[in-house]
Design a protein around this motif. Structure first.
Motif, PDB file in Angstrom:
ATOM      1  N   LEU A 119       0.844  -1.190   0.000  1.00 59.22           N
ATOM      2  CA  LEU A 119       0.000   0.000   0.000  1.00 59.22           C
ATOM      3  C   LEU A 119       0.883   1.246   0.000  1.00 59.22           C
ATOM      4  N   VAL A 120       0.625   2.151  -0.954  1.00 57.67           N
ATOM      5  CA  VAL A 120       1.457   3.349  -1.077  1.00 57.67           C
ATOM      6  C   VAL A 120       0.687   4.616  -0.731  1.00 57.67           C
ATOM      7  N   SER A 121      -0.450   4.843  -1.408  1.00 58.71           N
ATOM      8  CA  SER A 121      -1.125   6.122  -1.220  1.00 58.71           C
ATOM      9  C   SER A 121      -2.574   6.020  -1.688  1.00 58.71           C
ATOM     10  N   PHE A 122      -3.273   7.149  -1.574  1.00 61.81           N
ATOM     11  CA  PHE A 122      -4.669   7.260  -1.999  1.00 61.81           C
ATOM     12  C   PHE A 122      -4.786   8.453  -2.946  1.00 61.81           C
ATOM     13  N   GLY A 123      -5.930   8.560  -3.630  1.00 57.51           N
ATOM     14  CA  GLY A 123      -6.138   9.683  -4.539  1.00 57.51           C
ATOM     15  C   GLY A 123      -6.133  11.009  -3.794  1.00 57.51           C
ATOM     16  N   GLU A 124      -5.629  12.034  -4.447  1.00 58.29           N
ATOM     17  CA  GLU A 124      -5.443  13.332  -3.799  1.00 58.29           C
ATOM     18  C   GLU A 124      -6.736  13.897  -3.226  1.00 58.29           C
ATOM     19  N   ASP A 199      -4.565  -5.974 -18.820  1.00 50.95           N
ATOM     20  CA  ASP A 199      -4.530  -5.176 -20.042  1.00 50.95           C
ATOM     21  C   ASP A 199      -4.309  -3.718 -19.706  1.00 50.95           C
ATOM     22  N   PRO A 200      -3.153  -3.129 -20.086  1.00 50.01           N
ATOM     23  CA  PRO A 200      -2.907  -1.719 -19.754  1.00 50.01           C
ATOM     24  C   PRO A 200      -3.783  -0.774 -20.541  1.00 50.01           C
ATOM     25  N   GLU A 201      -4.473  -1.273 -21.578  1.00 56.65           N
ATOM     26  CA  GLU A 201      -5.343  -0.420 -22.373  1.00 56.65           C
ATOM     27  C   GLU A 201      -6.772  -0.395 -21.843  1.00 56.65           C
ATOM     28  N   ALA A 202      -7.024  -1.161 -20.774  1.00 53.62           N
ATOM     29  CA  ALA A 202      -8.383  -1.218 -20.238  1.00 53.62           C
ATOM     30  C   ALA A 202      -8.772   0.140 -19.669  1.00 53.62           C
ATOM     31  N   PRO A 203     -10.084   0.511 -19.737  1.00 52.35           N
ATOM     32  CA  PRO A 203     -10.532   1.796 -19.182  1.00 52.35           C
ATOM     33  C   PRO A 203     -10.161   1.892 -17.718  1.00 52.35           C
ATOM     34  N   ALA A 204      -9.801   3.085 -17.287  1.00 48.10           N
ATOM     35  CA  ALA A 204      -9.379   3.260 -15.898  1.00 48.10           C
ATOM     36  C   ALA A 204     -10.035   4.492 -15.322  1.00 48.10           C
ATOM     37  N   THR A 205     -10.172   4.494 -14.013  1.00 45.46           N
ATOM     38  CA  THR A 205     -10.724   5.639 -13.299  1.00 45.46           C
ATOM     39  C   THR A 205      -9.597   6.372 -12.606  1.00 45.46           C
ATOM     40  N   ASP A 206      -9.534   7.677 -12.796  1.00 54.13           N
ATOM     41  CA  ASP A 206      -8.517   8.479 -12.131  1.00 54.13           C
ATOM     42  C   ASP A 206      -8.968   8.747 -10.718  1.00 54.13           C
ATOM     43  N   PRO A 207      -8.326   8.116  -9.702  1.00 53.30           N
ATOM     44  CA  PRO A 207      -8.771   8.285  -8.319  1.00 53.30           C
ATOM     45  C   PRO A 207      -8.578   9.691  -7.802  1.00 53.30           C
ATOM     46  N   ALA A 208      -7.742  10.472  -8.451  1.00 52.50           N
ATOM     47  CA  ALA A 208      -7.511  11.835  -7.998  1.00 52.50           C
ATOM     48  C   ALA A 208      -8.550  12.793  -8.565  1.00 52.50           C
ATOM     49  N   GLY A 209      -9.401  12.297  -9.441  1.00 53.24           N
ATOM     50  CA  GLY A 209     -10.416  13.155 -10.024  1.00 53.24           C
ATOM     51  C   GLY A 209      -9.856  14.074 -11.074  1.00 53.24           C
ATOM     52  N   GLU A 210      -8.694  13.771 -11.622  1.00 51.88           N
ATOM     53  CA  GLU A 210      -8.066  14.588 -12.640  1.00 51.88           C
ATOM     54  C   GLU A 210      -7.932  13.797 -13.916  1.00 51.88           C
ATOM     55  N   GLU A 211      -7.483  14.463 -14.973  1.00 52.39           N
ATOM     56  CA  GLU A 211      -7.457  13.827 -16.277  1.00 52.39           C
ATOM     57  C   GLU A 211      -6.458  12.715 -16.357  1.00 52.39           C
ATOM     58  N   ASP A 212      -5.302  12.843 -15.695  1.00 56.31           N
ATOM     59  CA  ASP A 212      -4.248  11.849 -15.825  1.00 56.31           C
ATOM     60  C   ASP A 212      -3.654  11.573 -14.471  1.00 56.31           C
ATOM     61  N   ALA A 213      -3.571  10.290 -14.098  1.00 56.68           N
ATOM     62  CA  ALA A 213      -2.996   9.912 -12.788  1.00 56.68           C
ATOM     63  C   ALA A 213      -1.707   9.166 -12.953  1.00 56.68           C
ATOM     64  N   ASN A 214      -1.036   9.267 -14.108  1.00 53.67           N
ATOM     65  CA  ASN A 214       0.234   8.566 -14.305  1.00 53.67           C
ATOM     66  C   ASN A 214       1.295   9.108 -13.395  1.00 53.67           C
ATOM     67  N   VAL A 215       2.247   8.212 -13.018  1.00 52.11           N
ATOM     68  CA  VAL A 215       3.415   8.693 -12.302  1.00 52.11           C
ATOM     69  C   VAL A 215       4.508   8.912 -13.296  1.00 52.11           C
TER      70      VAL A 215
END
Length: 215
Positions: A119-124, A199-215
């Motif tokens: 466990l690392v973190s949660f959405g902002e 599948d990395p192309e599967a639809p994803a939800t941004d937990p931070a509520g922003e457009e992109d949650a990539n690190v």
């Protein structure tokens, strides 16, 4: 409840900043509590590193690729890249903890043979996920389990809580929603550990509520 906090490998990092409240608390620690506190510093540094990486990961990857090309063009052997653990956002379920039903940033590491998610973190902006993580760590941390939750929450909100290690979640209790980093230390490594392949192309939800949650 099983204590899921473990201590990872690596070197503890020096940290010379400490609040008065933390100093007073540390003075009253017994040997075991003091040992756990010192280990906390390492985990906190690792967690902060992931948060920085969440904002800068794409740029660093592009810079690394550019540097590799420049080195190849100049006839120099490229530097070996730093190890990157498999990292993803995942929905936690069926753990019997307050983490259930929330999205968290989790990782898989080679040093514990990919046995559990870390466990690392949660959405902002995910207050419910933050509270779920806070209550779960309160219950799992032997140094704080007897402290009233209201008092623990004050430490948490002040940023003074330092977990004694890594909180782990069984592999089958996390449903991956978005892959952030594929594990590997070599440029050609493009596959996640088998237990976490998705599948990395599967639809994803941004937990931070922003457009992109990539690190």
């Amino acid at each position: 409840m099983e204590n899921n906090i473990i201590i990872g490998g690596g070197n503890l990092q020096e940290k010379d900043l400490i609040s008065r409240d933390t100093y007073r608390r540390v003075k009253n620690y017994d040997r075991t509590q003091l040992s756990n506190y010192l280990k906390n510093l390492y985990h906190k540094a690792m967690s902060e590193g992931f948060k920085i990486g969440e904002k800068q990961g794409i740029r660093k990857a592009e810079q690394a690729a550019k540097a590799k090309k420049q080195q190849a063009d100049a006839g120099k052997a490229p530097e070996r890249p730093r190890y990157q653990p498999f990292t993803c956002w995942g929905m936690v379920h069926d753990t019997g903890t307050k983490l259930d039903g929330h999205l968290y940033l989790v990782t898989l590491w080679d040093w514990d043979n990919y046995e559990d998610f870390h466990l690392v973190s949660f959405g902002e902006h995910d207050d419910e996920a933050e509270r779920g993580m806070m209550e779960t760590l309160h219950d799992a941390d032997e140094c704080y389990a007897d402290m009233p939750l209201e008092e623990f929450e004050q430490l948490w909100k002040a940023g003074e809580y330092e977990a004694p290690g890594v909180y782990t979640i069984p592999l089958d209790k996390v449903s991956i929603t978005k892959i952030v980093v594929m594990e590997g230390s070599e440029p050609e490594a493009d596959q996640a550990p088998e237990a976490a392949a998705e599948d990395p192309e599967a639809p994803a939800t941004d937990p931070a509520g922003e457009e992109d949650a990539n690190v």
